[in-house]
Design an enzyme around this catalytic site. Structure first.
Site, PDB file in Angstrom:
ATOM      1  N   THR A  78       0.818  -1.207   0.000  1.00 29.26           N
ATOM      2  CA  THR A  78       0.000   0.000   0.000  1.00 29.26           C
ATOM      3  C   THR A  78       0.857   1.263   0.000  1.00 29.26           C
ATOM      4  OG1 THR A  78      -1.711  -1.208   1.224  1.00 29.26           O
ATOM      5  CG2 THR A  78      -1.865   1.198   1.203  1.00 29.26           C
ATOM      6  N   GLU A  79       1.949   1.238   0.745  1.00 30.67           N
ATOM      7  CA  GLU A  79       2.780   2.440   0.889  1.00 30.67           C
ATOM      8  C   GLU A  79       3.631   2.724  -0.346  1.00 30.67           C
ATOM      9  OE1 GLU A  79       3.098   4.767   3.117  1.00 30.67           O
ATOM     10  OE2 GLU A  79       1.904   4.025   4.784  1.00 30.67           O
ATOM     11  N   SER A  80       4.299   1.709  -0.883  1.00 30.88           N
ATOM     12  CA  SER A  80       5.287   1.964  -1.933  1.00 30.88           C
ATOM     13  C   SER A  80       5.133   1.094  -3.168  1.00 30.88           C
ATOM     14  CB  SER A  80       6.701   1.740  -1.375  1.00 30.88           C
ATOM     15  OG  SER A  80       6.922   0.345  -1.123  1.00 30.88           O
ATOM     16  N   TYR A 183      -6.962   4.364   3.140  1.00 30.83           N
ATOM     17  CA  TYR A 183      -5.747   3.628   3.503  1.00 30.83           C
ATOM     18  C   TYR A 183      -6.089   2.409   4.361  1.00 30.83           C
ATOM     19  CZ  TYR A 183      -1.068   2.831   5.459  1.00 30.83           C
ATOM     20  OH  TYR A 183       0.135   2.266   5.842  1.00 30.83           O
TER      21      TYR A 183
END
Length: 203
Positions: A78-80, A183
């Site tokens: 999800t982040e990168s 998120y």
């Protein structure tokens, strides 16, 4: 007087009937192939959407900090999107998009060995995963094991989650940042997908 056409040879008739008897078997084979494709195609499709890398590094750091490795994979995705060189406009770096100050705080709190892992080396996958696991563990402990709160705090900060948690409603409904709402959903979905697609990845 017209001659009657000759009757087909017995051997030709047998061949025709043998071919005809193969049709049900072919139908069963086709149905089996369709069923197999239906069973495996979703997994293959999701595996391309939810790739998995750095299993050894995740396994080691997740065990050291007592966090779910599938949650770590979900946060990375999800982040990168598994890019170790990812850099946000706010300065968050690496696979788990950590701020250098957050990483240094993990060293200060004694959660990460600063002699083995540098808070300035967040583009290194093993280093980034180590700090990210330490931070997830810290958040999980702070929120008494409430995974949704830890996930939301990873995105929006502990203070905001403390405020939202005081509301007499489900956390997702209390969150006032649309980005954090999305998120939380994305990480939870990825968490479940990684468990389904890679059941033995961290055993």
């Amino acid at each position: 007087m017209a001659r009657r056409p000759a009757a087909p040879a017995p051997r030709a008739r047998v061949r025709f009937l043998a071919w005809y008897r193969m049709l049900p078997l072919l139908a069963v084979l086709v149905m089996g192939l369709i069923a197999a494709a239906y069973s495996y195609a979703p997994g293959l499709l999701f595996a391309s959407i939810y790739p998995l890398k750095y299993e050894d590094e995740i396994t080691t750091s997740a065990a050291r900090h007592n966090v779910d490795p599938y949650l770590v994979a979900a946060v990375i995705r999800t982040e990168s999107g598994w890019d170790p060189d990812a850099l946000s406009h706010r300065g968050a770096r690496g696979l788990m998009q950590l701020m250098p100050e957050t990483a240094q705080d993990m060293v200060t709190k004694g959660l990460v060995d600063g002699g083995s892992f540098s808070a300035e080396n967040l583009e290194d996958p093993a280093t980034n995963i180590e700090f990210g696991c330490a931070y997830l563990s810290y958040l999980g402990t702070y929120f008494n094991g409430a995974t949704d709160r830890a996930i939301a705090a990873y995105n929006a900060g502990m203070g905001n989650v403390d405020d939202w948690a005081r509301e007499d409603t489900a956390l997702h409904n209390a969150i006032t940042f649309p980005e954090t709402q999305a998120y939380l959903v994305r990480v939870n979905n990825a968490h479940e997908r990684y468990r389904q697609i890679y059941p033995a990845a961290f055993s």
